[in-house]
Write a protein that holds these residues in place. Structure first.
Motif, short mmCIF file in Angstrom:
data_model
loop_
_atom_site.label_atom_id
_atom_site.label_comp_id
_atom_site.label_asym_id
_atom_site.label_seq_id
_atom_site.Cartn_x
_atom_site.Cartn_y
_atom_site.Cartn_z
N GLY A 54 0.79 -1.22 0.00
CA GLY A 54 0.00 0.00 0.00
C GLY A 54 0.82 1.27 0.00
N TRP A 55 2.13 1.14 -0.26
CA TRP A 55 3.01 2.31 -0.24
C TRP A 55 3.16 2.91 -1.64
N SER A 56 3.47 4.21 -1.67
CA SER A 56 3.90 4.88 -2.89
C SER A 56 5.43 4.82 -2.94
N TYR A 57 6.02 5.23 -4.09
CA TYR A 57 7.48 5.19 -4.18
C TYR A 57 7.96 6.17 -5.25
N TRP A 58 9.24 6.53 -5.12
CA TRP A 58 9.94 7.37 -6.11
C TRP A 58 11.41 7.03 -6.06
N ASP A 59 12.06 6.94 -7.24
CA ASP A 59 13.51 6.78 -7.23
C ASP A 59 14.15 7.71 -8.25
N GLY A 60 15.47 7.79 -8.17
CA GLY A 60 16.21 8.73 -9.00
C GLY A 60 16.32 8.35 -10.45
#
Length: 357
Positions: free
Chosen positions: A104-110
């Motif tokens: 249920g988490w959101s995420y972002w990476d470089g």
């Protein structure tokens, strides 16, 4: 943009700044506010993303290194609820992204991977980035084992499956001939996946043999791990097998034939007749000469060269005038195959597991 970054490490700051810039590019004119995590929160910070009259609050967890496995994600998430939680990292692998979704988490990476979701207010922003890490992390200290596919790992696992326990990593190393460092890395992986009992520094104890065997054979393969080769014999298969009795090298039969022999000794009839001969040998070149073998991708004699057949290591099981691989080794060999062959491995594993009780 309003920032308060008193406590964050430099690398973490370098992740937050591009993330905020990314949000502002996604919706020009939006406002982003960031505050470091306070003592009353278990996250690294909180981000407020204001778009027109709507305001989205995100609890932010930051990892300066790459997140590459489902186990990494489970350790990060822990028991924290995923409603409006987001992970920032240098790189997040596809498997880790999938596990974050499930949590249920959101995420972002470089590298461009992004998922921001919220039910109140409703937000769904998704974008795919790189699937491979362009800048792999430099190893820190001792390298962790990520797979059980190797020959050394197979020797350790077979010993654990056979005995059910070991006094210590050092004792397991002595019994198997595998280096203490490698044994420790195998045990570390098994503990990380809850395949061993928690004994608080005590002996090594297998939690469930069938589960361990199933996990092992996700990585391991008789043909791939040992680079097994297929042959036919110029003498014919029956005479070639007879020549094993005069061999000056160690050997052990495995596969369906070995499983049927063991099941027969337990009063059961093998469900599948053997169509191939699978053999472990200590010297592949000597086996080729003795059995007059010629390489053939369609051949029914499969030879795997290995170094664990001596009694000081894994040893063999002797029945009649033939030598067979240890039953749990045979079960693993078959489980790593497909179709009906794997079903014989499952039957053997279940029999071995019942005998342990």
């Amino acid at each position: 943009m309003f920032l308060v970054m008193r406590n964050m490490a430099r690398m973490e700051t370098r992740l937050v700044q591009p993330f905020i810039s990314d949000l502002e590019k996604l919706n020009p004119g939006s406002r982003v506010e960031w505050r470091d995590g306070q003592q009353d929160t278990e996250f690294d910070g909180r981000l407020m993303w204001k778009v027109s009259s709507a305001e989205l609050s995100l609890d932010v967890e930051i990892k300066s290194r790459s997140v590459t496995s489902r186990e990494d994600v489970r350790r990060i998430v822990g028991g924290r609820l995923g409603e409006n939680a987001i992970l920032l990292a240098a790189f997040i692998s596809p498997a880790a992204c999938d596990e974050l979704r499930l949590a249920g988490w959101s995420y972002w990476d470089g590298t461009g991977n992004l998922l921001i979701r919220s039910s109140e207010p409703f937000v769904w922003v998704e974008r795919s980035g790189m699937t491979r890490n362009p800048n792999p992390d430099k190893p820190e200290g001792r390298r962790l084992l990520r797979s059980l596919k190797g020959q050394a790992a197979s020797v350790v696992v077979v010993r654990l499956l056979t005995e059910g326990r070991a006094a210590s990593a050092r004792e397991l190393s002595r019994q198997t001939g595998v280096g203490v460092a490698t044994v420790s890395r195998v045990l570390e992986l098994l503990r990380g996946e809850q395949l061993l009992e928690e004994t608080n520094g005590g002996p090594v104890v297998v939690r469930d043999a069938s589960t361990l065997a199933a996990r092992w054979t996700q990585d391991y393969s008789f043909t791939n791990t040992f680079k097994a080769r297929r042959y036919f014999s110029l003498l014919g298969e029956e005479i070639a097998r007879e020549r094993l009795h005069m061999a000056d090298f160690d050997y052990a039969l495995t596969g369906v034939e070995a499983a049927n022999d063991y099941l027969g000794s337990a009063g059961r009839i093998g469900a599948l007749p053997p169509s191939e001969t699978w053999i472990y040998v200590s010297d592949g070149a000597a086996a080729e000469r003795t059995m007059q073998l010629m390489a053939d991708p369609r051949g029914s004699i499969v030879i795997a060269e290995c170094g664990f057949l001596s009694q000081e290591r894994e040893g063999v099981r002797v029945a009649g005038n033939l030598r067979f691989a240890r039953p749990w080794r045979t079960a693993g060999d078959l489980l790593s195959a497909r179709g009906r062959t794997a079903s014989v491995g499952l039957e053997l594993a279940e029999t071995l597991d019942r005998e342990r009780v």
